[in-house]
Design an enzyme around this catalytic site. Structure first.
Site, PDB file in Angstrom:
ATOM      1  CG  ASP A  13      18.195 -29.170 -16.334  1.00  0.00           C
ATOM      2  OD1 ASP A  13      18.656 -28.039 -16.267  1.00  0.00           O
ATOM      3  OD2 ASP A  13      18.437 -29.969 -17.132  1.00  0.00           O
ATOM      4  CE  LYS A  16      18.813 -25.242 -10.372  1.00  0.00           C
ATOM      5  NZ  LYS A  16      18.266 -26.429 -11.264  1.00  0.00           N
ATOM      6  N   GLY A  40      22.570 -24.406 -16.629  1.00  0.00           N
ATOM      7  CA  GLY A  40      22.140 -23.660 -17.841  1.00  0.00           C
ATOM      8  C   GLY A  40      20.616 -23.309 -17.040  1.00  0.00           C
ATOM      9  CG  HIS A  41      20.344 -21.406 -13.727  1.00  0.00           C
ATOM     10  ND1 HIS A  41      20.578 -21.138 -12.516  1.00  0.00           N
ATOM     11  CD2 HIS A  41      20.551 -22.835 -13.713  1.00  0.00           C
ATOM     12  CE1 HIS A  41      20.944 -21.875 -11.853  1.00  0.00           C
ATOM     13  NE2 HIS A  41      21.034 -23.014 -12.460  1.00  0.00           N
ATOM     14  CD  GLN A 230      25.134 -27.933 -11.286  1.00  0.00           C
ATOM     15  OE1 GLN A 230      25.705 -27.549  -9.823  1.00  0.00           O
ATOM     16  NE2 GLN A 230      25.191 -27.410 -12.258  1.00  0.00           N
TER      17      GLN A 230
HETATM   18  P1  GDP Z   1      17.109 -24.327 -14.344  1.00  0.00           P
HETATM   19  O1  GDP Z   1      18.335 -25.074 -14.579  1.00  0.00           O
HETATM   20  O2  GDP Z   1      16.437 -25.045 -13.042  1.00  0.00           O
HETATM   21  O3  GDP Z   1      16.897 -23.006 -14.106  1.00  0.00           O
HETATM   22  O4  GDP Z   1      16.024 -24.900 -15.318  1.00  0.00           O
HETATM   23  P2  GDP Z   1      16.225 -24.881 -16.969  1.00  0.00           P
HETATM   24  O5  GDP Z   1      16.290 -23.535 -17.427  1.00  0.00           O
HETATM   25  O6  GDP Z   1      17.511 -25.626 -17.398  1.00  0.00           O
HETATM   26  O7  GDP Z   1      15.070 -25.551 -17.430  1.00  0.00           O
HETATM   27  C1  GDP Z   1      13.855 -25.252 -17.234  1.00  0.00           C
HETATM   28  C2  GDP Z   1      13.150 -25.026 -18.424  1.00  0.00           C
HETATM   29  O8  GDP Z   1      11.750 -24.733 -18.359  1.00  0.00           O
HETATM   30  C3  GDP Z   1      13.451 -23.643 -19.010  1.00  0.00           C
HETATM   31  O9  GDP Z   1      13.258 -23.846 -20.686  1.00  0.00           O
HETATM   32  C4  GDP Z   1      12.212 -22.753 -18.596  1.00  0.00           C
HETATM   33  O10 GDP Z   1      12.136 -21.643 -19.527  1.00  0.00           O
HETATM   34  C5  GDP Z   1      11.254 -23.432 -18.689  1.00  0.00           C
HETATM   35  N1  GDP Z   1      10.175 -23.383 -17.558  1.00  0.00           N
HETATM   36  C6  GDP Z   1      10.404 -22.728 -16.281  1.00  0.00           C
HETATM   37  N2  GDP Z   1       9.262 -22.638 -15.629  1.00  0.00           N
HETATM   38  C7  GDP Z   1       8.419 -23.128 -16.213  1.00  0.00           C
HETATM   39  C8  GDP Z   1       6.870 -23.322 -16.344  1.00  0.00           C
HETATM   40  O11 GDP Z   1       6.432 -23.159 -15.135  1.00  0.00           O
HETATM   41  N3  GDP Z   1       6.384 -23.859 -17.513  1.00  0.00           N
HETATM   42  C9  GDP Z   1       6.836 -24.285 -18.645  1.00  0.00           C
HETATM   43  N4  GDP Z   1       6.115 -24.539 -19.656  1.00  0.00           N
HETATM   44  N5  GDP Z   1       8.158 -24.145 -18.639  1.00  0.00           N
HETATM   45  C10 GDP Z   1       8.965 -23.559 -17.622  1.00  0.00           C
HETATM   46  P1  IMO Z   2      21.317 -26.626 -13.732  1.00  0.00           P
HETATM   47  O1  IMO Z   2      21.758 -25.712 -12.714  1.00  0.00           O
HETATM   48  C1  IMO Z   2      20.860 -30.661 -15.222  1.00  0.00           C
HETATM   49  C2  IMO Z   2      24.124 -33.423 -14.841  1.00  0.00           C
HETATM   50  C3  IMO Z   2      24.760 -34.088 -15.903  1.00  0.00           C
HETATM   51  C4  IMO Z   2      25.268 -35.021 -15.416  1.00  0.00           C
HETATM   52  C5  IMO Z   2      25.833 -34.855 -14.133  1.00  0.00           C
HETATM   53  C6  IMO Z   2      27.223 -34.553 -14.012  1.00  0.00           C
HETATM   54  O2  IMO Z   2      21.042 -26.249 -14.900  1.00  0.00           O
HETATM   55  O3  IMO Z   2      19.822 -27.393 -12.957  1.00  0.00           O
HETATM   56  P2  IMO Z   2      29.027 -32.637 -14.648  1.00  0.00           P
HETATM   57  O4  IMO Z   2      28.898 -31.728 -15.875  1.00  0.00           O
HETATM   58  O5  IMO Z   2      28.415 -31.569 -13.162  1.00  0.00           O
HETATM   59  O6  IMO Z   2      30.194 -33.383 -14.170  1.00  0.00           O
HETATM   60  O7  IMO Z   2      27.746 -33.420 -15.026  1.00  0.00           O
HETATM   61  O8  IMO Z   2      25.017 -33.766 -13.730  1.00  0.00           O
HETATM   62  N1  IMO Z   2      24.109 -32.033 -14.590  1.00  0.00           N
HETATM   63  C7  IMO Z   2      22.991 -31.379 -14.711  1.00  0.00           C
HETATM   64  N2  IMO Z   2      21.653 -31.670 -14.986  1.00  0.00           N
HETATM   65  N3  IMO Z   2      20.797 -29.664 -14.695  1.00  0.00           N
HETATM   66  C8  IMO Z   2      22.186 -28.902 -14.506  1.00  0.00           C
HETATM   67  O9  IMO Z   2      22.311 -27.921 -14.052  1.00  0.00           O
HETATM   68  C9  IMO Z   2      23.160 -30.082 -14.278  1.00  0.00           C
HETATM   69  N4  IMO Z   2      24.506 -29.776 -14.091  1.00  0.00           N
HETATM   70  C10 IMO Z   2      24.764 -31.052 -14.329  1.00  0.00           C
HETATM   71  O10 IMO Z   2      23.975 -33.931 -17.061  1.00  0.00           O
HETATM   72  O11 IMO Z   2      24.577 -36.227 -15.541  1.00  0.00           O
HETATM   73 MG    MG Z   3      19.232 -25.974 -16.328  1.00  0.00          MG
END
Ligand code: GDP
Ligand code: IMO
Ligand code: MG
Length: 435
Positions: A13, A16, A40-41, A230
């Site tokens: 998270d 990416k 979840g991107h 991840q």
């Molecule tokens: P990912 O899994 O690495 O793609 O990240 P996620 O989407 O799960 O979580 C990142 C969260 O931060 C999302 O809600 C994005 O919309 C948000 N986000 C990404 N970059 C920024 C930033 O520079 N500032 C803020 N405030 N939010 C951001």
């Molecule tokens: P993105 O790509 C954050 C965490 C889960 C749990 C552990 C194992 O959005 O960054 P799993 O379902 O793989 O067996 O879970 O890894 N986890 C993540 N945490 N971002 C993710 O993906 C994750 N994918 C798995 O919360 O702790």
């Molecule tokens: Mg994510």
């Protein structure tokens, strides 16, 4: 032409998806190499928000080829929903989306096995997303899995039933009664019927020998960006085991998850948040269980994109970041979410791990030690809103001090700074990056 890699340096998270979306106009192919619907991107542009699970984050840019590699595991139901969601928003998905016929399938019983295993672990549970990740990768390694390419074979149903039977007896031994459970609010039988329908959709997609496909693209001079899911501290080998995911999330995973030779890898973009978050269980040395932690969660909207769970929050962990830079061969750091610090009077980073006042080296093996402490370095905060800033020079002076400190401590350049969730919130500090 070579392959660049973008991946997370923390516990997932890191942002990416947003960064891949911003970088995509500089690439011809975006390829996922591991993970599955646990990812979840999130991408935001023109006032709307999109969350991707399997599909690479290049999907919103016309003419970009998106590849789901052999290292990914795919859940037909969740994939179908993802496609449907995009099509409802008018996004064309099928034309430029390719799937490896070697990617493994997540069966309905894999989801139930994930649940049964987590229940069995009780307080020691991993906090899995319950998407079936662990059991599916287990079958892959045990050589009992089913692959995407098998969908079109005549004996697919017999393969499915054989594996299902094995799973049913395992589930019985774990004491899980199928009739008592639901998957995504459906009974097992209802879910299984829909899963089979979703299989049909996949059989209509472009299924390829992805290793040949991608190497041909590379030979044709196309630019490829591998998109990690991840994060490094969730890597099966180097993360905070057993509180990890079941794939190699690091640069090495790109080679096995796409069939790309190590010599083809060029730049490695390591994405990290200005602070740390973790969703799920496991050690987190810089975790803040106080007002600072709550403020980060509130201002950073730190709730999981896949499960909606509140994310645990803490200060940036430099020993962990340096470890991740080492493992991945990071050439460029990308920092996200520093805007979340706006209004903080003070902020800190963990500079060194200590036990009984003595410095100790970072190791994911000792993260759980109870007497492990973080030596913190404190910074003055800033009040300026940076969401609209696109020029490094216009950043608050105190934020620049924060960035300089991280660059000096890690010995790695911060080439890109993200200043908001939106596509437009970006600063390229290194403007030579894509040359
Ligand atoms: P990912 O899994 O690495 O793609 O990240 P996620 O989407 O799960 O979580 C990142 C969260 O931060 C999302 O809600 C994005 O919309 C948000 N986000 C990404 N970059 C920024 C930033 O520079 N500032 C803020 N405030 N939010 C951001
Ligand atoms: P993105 O790509 C954050 C965490 C889960 C749990 C552990 C194992 O959005 O960054 P799993 O379902 O793989 O067996 O879970 O890894 N986890 C993540 N945490 N971002 C993710 O993906 C994750 N994918 C798995 O919360 O702790
Ligand atoms: Mg994510």
């Amino acid at each position: 032409m070579q392959v660049d890699v973008l991946l997370g340096l923390q516990w997932g998270d890191e942002g990416k998806g947003k960064i891949v979306d911003v970088f995509t106009p500089n690439y011809d192919v975006i390829a996922r190499f591991q993970g599955g619907p646990n990812a979840g991107h999130t991408l935001e542009f023109q006032g709307s928000k999109h969350v991707l699970h399997h599909i690479p984050s290049g999907v919103f840019r016309k003419d970009t080829i998106n590849l789901i590699g052999n290292g990914v595991i795919l859940d037909p139901m969740s994939f179908k929903e993802e496609i449907k969601g995009l099509e409802e928003k008018g996004i064309e998905t099928k034309q430029n989306l390719y799937i490896s016929n070697k990617a493994h399938l997540i069966l309905p019983t894999h989801r139930l096995l994930d649940l049964a295993l987590e229940r069995q672990k009780g307080k020691q549970k991993i906090g899995s997303t319950l998407k079936g990740i662990g059991p599916t990768y287990t079958d892959k390694v045990a050589r009992t899995g089913i692959r995407i390419g098998d969908i079109i074979s005549e004996d697919f149903h017999s393969q499915y039933n054989t594996l299902k039977e094995i799973h049913l007896s395992l589930l019985k031994s774990y004491g899980l009664i199928i009739e008592d459970e639901t998957i995504d609010q459906l009974s097992f039988n209802e879910y299984e019927a829909k899963w089979m329908e979703a299989i049909n959709l996949i059989s209509e997609m472009k299924l390829v020998d992805s290793e040949n496909f991608i190497n041909q693209k590379i030979n044709d001079g196309k630019k490829v960006l591998a998109e990690g899911a991840q994060g490094t501290l969730l890597d099966i080998d180097f993360g905070s085991y057993p509180f990890v995911t079941s794939s190699n999330t690091i640069t090495a995973g790109v080679c096995a998850g796409l069939g790309i030779a190590p010599s083809k890898i060029n730049r490695v973009y390591g994405v990290f948040k200005a602070y740390c978050t973790r969703v799920g269980s496991g050690p987190f040395p810089t975790e803040l269980n106080d007002d600072f932690g709550q403020k980060l969660r509130d201002q950073g909207n730190e709730y999981g994109a896949t499960t909606g769970r509140p994310r645990r929050c803490g200060w940036l962990d430099l020993p962990a970041l340096k470890y991740a830079i080492m493992l991945n061969g990071v050439t460029d750091l990308v920092m996200t979410k520093a805007d979340v610090f706006t209004g903080f009077q003070k902020l800190s980073v963990c500079r060194q791990y200590m036990i009984n006042n003595k410095n100790v080296d970072f190791s994911t093996f000792n993260l759980k030690q109870e007497n492990l402490e973080c030596y913190l370095h404190e910074f003055e905060g800033w009040n300026e809103n940076i969401n609209q800033v696109n020029d490094y020079k216009q950043l608050p002076a105190n934020m620049k001090k924060y960035l300089d400190f991280i660059e000096n401590d890690t010995g790695t350049q911060i080439s890109v700074i993200s200043t908001s969730a939106d596509r437009t919130g970006i600063i390229f500090k290194n403007d030579q990056m894509f040359n």
